[in-house]
Write an enzyme that holds these catalytic residues in place. Structure first.
Site, short mmCIF file in Angstrom:
data_model
loop_
_atom_site.label_atom_id
_atom_site.label_comp_id
_atom_site.label_asym_id
_atom_site.label_seq_id
_atom_site.Cartn_x
_atom_site.Cartn_y
_atom_site.Cartn_z
N LYS A 74 0.86 -1.19 0.00
CA LYS A 74 0.00 0.00 0.00
C LYS A 74 0.89 1.24 0.00
O LYS A 74 1.95 1.25 0.65
CB LYS A 74 -0.90 -0.03 1.24
CG LYS A 74 -1.97 1.06 1.28
CD LYS A 74 -2.89 0.86 2.48
CE LYS A 74 -4.01 1.88 2.54
NZ LYS A 74 -4.94 1.66 3.68
N SER A 149 -9.81 1.49 2.48
CA SER A 149 -8.94 2.28 1.65
C SER A 149 -7.84 1.50 0.94
O SER A 149 -7.25 2.02 -0.01
CB SER A 149 -8.30 3.37 2.50
OG SER A 149 -7.47 2.80 3.49
N SER A 173 -9.99 -0.95 6.69
CA SER A 173 -9.40 -0.80 5.36
C SER A 173 -8.64 -2.01 4.82
O SER A 173 -8.22 -1.98 3.66
CB SER A 173 -8.49 0.41 5.32
OG SER A 173 -9.26 1.57 5.21
N1 GLN Z 1 -13.23 3.65 5.78
C1 GLN Z 1 -12.75 4.07 7.07
C2 GLN Z 1 -12.38 5.52 7.00
O1 GLN Z 1 -12.62 6.09 6.01
C3 GLN Z 1 -11.58 3.22 7.48
C4 GLN Z 1 -10.33 3.62 6.84
C5 GLN Z 1 -9.14 2.79 7.23
O2 GLN Z 1 -9.28 1.75 7.87
N2 GLN Z 1 -7.97 3.29 6.86
O3 GLN Z 1 -11.87 6.10 7.91
#
Ligand code: GLN
Length: 472
Positions: A74, A149, A173
């Protein structure tokens, strides 16, 4: 090809790491034009490192437990000298002067980093549409999102471009995109994997974890990256757990709680799969009971105060001076404003504003303080649940993958994608998502297994049982 096969063949000199890497790069070249899982492909570097692994094998030395295995990272994981942008314009072109600990451990283990994957900007989002460099598409249906994400990392594995990838999970995410793309995704216990070199979003929640196409491959990867690191002060002082050796131990005698609050608001096809997963565990000898943990429903609200609060502090460093790109203006304050206005996307700005507000004098106790109290409530609720069960089972996501564009204009519906994954992060516990058949639309469904701190071995055992019993 699975990780064990690659490693066995490369270590025995039956297959070269270079040919494995070429195969991965070839799949990226032919598929990534459409999927856009990668922000950067490091072909020359990867082939050079693969050749070094092959020389180690030829010399009769140990090339490591991930010898020759291609892996994608990532784009919030620092890699020395390689662009690490967090999918943000503010860090576009930034080359860190050091490697994240996970990167050094992977390379010491003989893994071959082939590139950096697309993500929601600064890991804020659930669809990878918040990337400053364009969305990633779901390999199972390219009109759908891959989740987020860590959508690029999930899609890269789902499209067989790489057997392994790493993501980060602050509120879901890793697990959410794993579920939507039909791969395995693991959020380890907070502190099990070093975050040194992970670009911070919400430091009390962030964890790095694996994506793989099988439970065994994910276990293999987690064993390599886990374990104490003095450079991360939140790192637990312990060795990596032994997971691979216990994958076939089964679930006989395990008490599993089917958590009804982790089915709330889920589509009927998702709920049906979770219930058949419960039956599969029960058929394998686990004792499955239904359990309600109503406090979990407050998780989302608490998270959307705590995570933005921490983000507003963490992202203060992108000021045009210390990190990243600068937009010049007549004085320093104007330069800061111009840099941040042009450098950050809408969702990142929304989080910074929400977080700054929640932390501001006069509102701190009503918002941030209250959210911290809710976090404690959730931690205590999990603790009492784990007095009567060893693991919890629930949905990973309320629905299968949605259409690209369907939720970009409605932050609240996007946030609800993580309603089932967020509570674990608040507690610091491990959880994983394992594919378990498909929904009415033919898209993958993932079921989520959750456990108390450091219960990874149990989670992986149960995940293996579900993997073996997954229908279509
Ligand atoms: N979708 C969640 C957010 O937008 C989790 C994001 C994540 O785990 N990095 O914060």
């Amino acid at each position: 090809m699975n990780v064990v096969e690659i490693v066995t063949q490369v270590r025995a000199g039956e297959r070269s790491a270079v040919s494995v890497t070429e195969e991965s790069l070839g799949r990226i070249a032919s598929h990534d034009g459409e999927i856009h899982a990668f922000l950067d492909v490091q072909a020359d570097r990867a082939l050079a490192r693969a050749a070094a692994v092959d020389r180690t094998v030829a010399a009769g030395s140990d090339p490591g437990p991930l010898a020759g295995v291609p892996i994608a990272l990532k784009d919030n994981l620092c890699q020395r000298g390689e662009v690490t942008s967090c999918a943000s314009k503010i860090l576009a072109g930034w080359r860190p002067p050091y490697d994240a600990t996970v990167v050094s451990r992977l390379e010491a283990a003989g893994a071959i980093v082939v590139g950096k994957t697309n993500m929601d900007e600064f890991a804020m989002g659930s669809s990878t549409e918040n990337s400053a460099f364009g969305p990633t598409r779901n390999p199972r249906n390219t009109s759908r999102v891959p989740g987020g994400s860590s959508g690029g990392s999930a899609a890269a594995v789902a499209a067989s471009m790489v057997p392994l990838s790493l993501g980060s999970d602050t509120g879901g995410s890793i697990r959410q995109p794993a579920a939507l793309c039909g791969v395995v995704g693991v959020k380890p216990t907070y502190g099990l994997v070093s975050r040194y070199g992970l670009i911070a979003f919400a430091s009390s929640l962030d964890q790095i974890g694996p994506f793989a196409s099988s439970v065994a491959d994910a276990a293999w990867l987690l064993e390599v990256i886990a374990g104490h690191d003095a450079r991360d002060t939140t790192s637990l002082v312990m060795d990596a757990p032994s997971l691979v050796d216990h994958l076939d131990d089964g679930v006989a005698g395990l008490r599993v709680g089917l958590c009804t609050d982790l089915l709330e608001g889920c589509a009927p096809d998702v709920t049906a799969k979770v219930r058949s997963a419960a039956e599969a565990l029960s058929a394998a000898g686990a004792t499955v009971t239904e359990i309600a943990i109503p406090e979990l429903r407050y998780g989302l609200s608490a998270y959307y105060l705590l995570a933005p609060a921490e983000a507003s502090s963490n992202l203060a460093r992108y000021d045009g001076v210390r990190y990243g790109n600068r937009v010049d203006a007549e004085d320093v304050a104007a330069m800061n404003t111009a840099t941040r206005t042009q450098g950050f996307g809408d969702e990142v700005k929304r989080r910074i504003m929400l977080g700054t507000y929640a932390l501001s004098a006069g509102y701190y106790d009503a918002y941030y303080g209250q959210a911290q109290r809710v976090r404690t409530l959730i931690i205590n609720a999990f603790a009492s649940a784990y007095e009567s069960v060893d693991l919890l089972l629930g949905a990973t996501t309320p629905t299968t993958a949605f259409e690209i564009g369907a939720k970009v204009g409605d932050p609240m519906s996007m946030y609800l994608s993580d309603v089932c994954t967020i509570p674990t992060n608040l507690a610091g516990h491990p959880a994983l998502s394992v594919p378990f058949g498909t929904g009415d639309d033919g898209m993958p469904i993932g079921v989520q297994l959750l456990g108390p701190a450091l219960s990874e071995e149990r989670l992986f055992r149960a995940a293996s049982v579900l993997e073996a019993g997954a229908g279509s």
